[in-house]
Design a protein around this motif. Structure first.
Motif, PDB file in Angstrom:
ATOM      1  N   ALA A   2      12.188  11.964 -13.993  1.00  0.00           N
ATOM      2  CA  ALA A   2      11.215  10.872 -14.080  1.00  0.00           C
ATOM      3  C   ALA A   2      11.103  10.171 -12.732  1.00  0.00           C
ATOM      4  N   LYS A   3       9.889   9.784 -12.394  1.00  0.00           N
ATOM      5  CA  LYS A   3       9.657   9.081 -11.128  1.00  0.00           C
ATOM      6  C   LYS A   3       9.102   7.699 -11.415  1.00  0.00           C
ATOM      7  N   TYR A   4       9.361   6.782 -10.473  1.00  0.00           N
ATOM      8  CA  TYR A   4       8.858   5.418 -10.616  1.00  0.00           C
ATOM      9  C   TYR A   4       8.354   4.938  -9.265  1.00  0.00           C
ATOM     10  N   LYS A   5       7.565   3.867  -9.327  1.00  0.00           N
ATOM     11  CA  LYS A   5       7.136   3.187  -8.106  1.00  0.00           C
ATOM     12  C   LYS A   5       7.410   1.710  -8.287  1.00  0.00           C
ATOM     13  N   LEU A   6       7.590   1.014  -7.177  1.00  0.00           N
ATOM     14  CA  LEU A   6       7.746  -0.430  -7.226  1.00  0.00           C
ATOM     15  C   LEU A   6       6.360  -1.036  -7.071  1.00  0.00           C
ATOM     16  N   GLN A   7       5.920  -1.754  -8.094  1.00  0.00           N
ATOM     17  CA  GLN A   7       4.572  -2.322  -8.160  1.00  0.00           C
ATOM     18  C   GLN A   7       4.643  -3.808  -7.825  1.00  0.00           C
ATOM     19  N   GLU A   8       3.730  -4.251  -6.994  1.00  0.00           N
ATOM     20  CA  GLU A   8       3.640  -5.666  -6.636  1.00  0.00           C
ATOM     21  C   GLU A   8       2.509  -6.298  -7.431  1.00  0.00           C
ATOM     22  N   MET A   9       2.769  -7.480  -7.993  1.00  0.00           N
ATOM     23  CA  MET A   9       1.731  -8.174  -8.727  1.00  0.00           C
ATOM     24  C   MET A   9       1.851  -9.669  -8.448  1.00  0.00           C
ATOM     25  N   SER A  10       0.721 -10.297  -8.142  1.00  0.00           N
ATOM     26  CA  SER A  10       0.736 -11.741  -7.924  1.00  0.00           C
ATOM     27  C   SER A  10       0.616 -12.439  -9.271  1.00  0.00           C
ATOM     28  N   PRO A  22       9.532  -2.321 -11.376  1.00  0.00           N
ATOM     29  CA  PRO A  22       9.426  -0.861 -11.385  1.00  0.00           C
ATOM     30  C   PRO A  22       8.452  -0.408 -12.463  1.00  0.00           C
ATOM     31  N   LYS A  23       7.650   0.618 -12.149  1.00  0.00           N
ATOM     32  CA  LYS A  23       6.679   1.156 -13.096  1.00  0.00           C
ATOM     33  C   LYS A  23       6.807   2.673 -13.107  1.00  0.00           C
ATOM     34  N   LEU A  24       6.903   3.237 -14.302  1.00  0.00           N
ATOM     35  CA  LEU A  24       7.041   4.674 -14.455  1.00  0.00           C
ATOM     36  C   LEU A  24       5.763   5.380 -14.018  1.00  0.00           C
ATOM     37  N   VAL A  25       5.916   6.469 -13.298  1.00  0.00           N
ATOM     38  CA  VAL A  25       4.788   7.337 -12.955  1.00  0.00           C
ATOM     39  C   VAL A  25       4.853   8.499 -13.945  1.00  0.00           C
ATOM     40  N   ALA A  26       3.936   8.496 -14.903  1.00  0.00           N
ATOM     41  CA  ALA A  26       3.969   9.495 -15.968  1.00  0.00           C
ATOM     42  C   ALA A  26       3.612  10.872 -15.425  1.00  0.00           C
ATOM     43  N   ASN A  27       4.390  11.878 -15.808  1.00  0.00           N
ATOM     44  CA  ASN A  27       4.081  13.252 -15.426  1.00  0.00           C
ATOM     45  C   ASN A  27       2.734  13.648 -16.015  1.00  0.00           C
ATOM     46  N   ARG A  28       2.651  13.585 -17.305  1.00  0.00           N
ATOM     47  CA  ARG A  28       1.429  13.833 -18.051  1.00  0.00           C
ATOM     48  C   ARG A  28       1.714  13.498 -19.500  1.00  0.00           C
ATOM     49  N   GLN A  29       0.704  13.567 -20.325  1.00  0.00           N
ATOM     50  CA  GLN A  29       0.881  13.258 -21.740  1.00  0.00           C
ATOM     51  C   GLN A  29       1.055  14.557 -22.515  1.00  0.00           C
ATOM     52  N   ASN A 126      20.486   9.921 -20.400  1.00  0.00           N
ATOM     53  CA  ASN A 126      19.944  11.223 -20.001  1.00  0.00           C
ATOM     54  C   ASN A 126      18.938  11.177 -18.862  1.00  0.00           C
ATOM     55  N   ILE A 127      18.484   9.998 -18.476  1.00  0.00           N
ATOM     56  CA  ILE A 127      17.419   9.916 -17.477  1.00  0.00           C
ATOM     57  C   ILE A 127      17.988   9.936 -16.063  1.00  0.00           C
ATOM     58  N   ARG A 128      17.229  10.543 -15.187  1.00  0.00           N
ATOM     59  CA  ARG A 128      17.533  10.490 -13.761  1.00  0.00           C
ATOM     60  C   ARG A 128      16.252  10.046 -13.080  1.00  0.00           C
ATOM     61  N   LEU A 129      16.247   8.849 -12.543  1.00  0.00           N
ATOM     62  CA  LEU A 129      15.055   8.283 -11.937  1.00  0.00           C
ATOM     63  C   LEU A 129      15.046   8.503 -10.437  1.00  0.00           C
ATOM     64  N   GLU A 130      13.870   8.783  -9.927  1.00  0.00           N
ATOM     65  CA  GLU A 130      13.687   8.976  -8.496  1.00  0.00           C
ATOM     66  C   GLU A 130      12.450   8.189  -8.076  1.00  0.00           C
ATOM     67  N   ARG A 131      12.520   7.534  -6.935  1.00  0.00           N
ATOM     68  CA  ARG A 131      11.372   6.761  -6.468  1.00  0.00           C
ATOM     69  C   ARG A 131      10.253   7.715  -6.056  1.00  0.00           C
ATOM     70  N   HIS A 132       9.054   7.428  -6.533  1.00  0.00           N
ATOM     71  CA  HIS A 132       7.880   8.265  -6.283  1.00  0.00           C
ATOM     72  C   HIS A 132       7.364   8.117  -4.861  1.00  0.00           C
ATOM     73  N   VAL A 133       7.224   6.882  -4.424  1.00  0.00           N
ATOM     74  CA  VAL A 133       6.775   6.586  -3.062  1.00  0.00           C
ATOM     75  C   VAL A 133       7.690   5.511  -2.483  1.00  0.00           C
ATOM     76  N   PRO A 134       7.947   5.544  -1.172  1.00  0.00           N
ATOM     77  CA  PRO A 134       8.791   4.495  -0.586  1.00  0.00           C
ATOM     78  C   PRO A 134       8.024   3.179  -0.512  1.00  0.00           C
TER      79      PRO A 134
END
Length: 145
Positions: A2-10, A22-29, A126-134
């Motif tokens: 599973a991959k995630y990105k750090l999302q900025e929101m005001s 952190p927000k999950l980047v879904a592979n697909r449905q 069971n999850i192994r998370l990896e950052r999608h984008v720096p």
């Protein structure tokens, strides 16, 4: 993986402190057919056709039970319940003491799902998370403003 990105929101007004989450980047449905195949791989003794029929009946039965006013708790999965709201655009404040809101229509707005804590534990185990984008990604749309 599973991959995630750090999302900025005001905040709601678009000013002040910006928050990062952190927000999950879904592979697909997965569709039902693919899910049935995956589920079938856990127990080959039960034919895929039966697994598929049970999942179809689960949706039907769940809908009927929720419509009858039940909450439904499925072991190892979680609890489903209805979220209600007014179907019109009127406010929800009482205008005066005699206001009984007689003529308000109520409808189902959503189905809420509260997962079992054991399910969350199993996922975290069971999850192994990896950052999608720096770095931090700015919010693509400010739907809150």
């Amino acid at each position: 993986m599973a991959k995630y990105k750090l999302q900025e929101m005001s905040n709601l007004n678009g000013v002040g402190e910006k928050r990062v989450f952190p927000k999950l980047v879904a592979n697909r449905q997965l569709d039902t057919k693919e899910f049935v195949e995956k589920l079938h791989s856990y127990n080959r003794a039960v034919p895929e056709s039966i697994v598929s029929a049970v999942i179809a009946d689960l949706g039907t039965c769940l809908g009927e039970m929720l419509a009858m006013g039940y909450t439904v708790k499925l072991d190892d999965i979680g609890t489903f319940s209805l979220s209600l709201g007014f179907s019109d655009k009127k406010g929800n404040k009482l205008e005066d003491e005699d206001d009984k809101m007689k003529y308000r229509r109520v409808m189902v707005k959503n189905i809420t799902f509260k997962p079992e804590s054991d399910l969350i534990f199993k996922i975290n185990k069971n999850i192994r998370l990896e950052r999608h984008v720096p770095g931090v990604v700015k919010s693509e749309s400010d739907s809150f403003t």
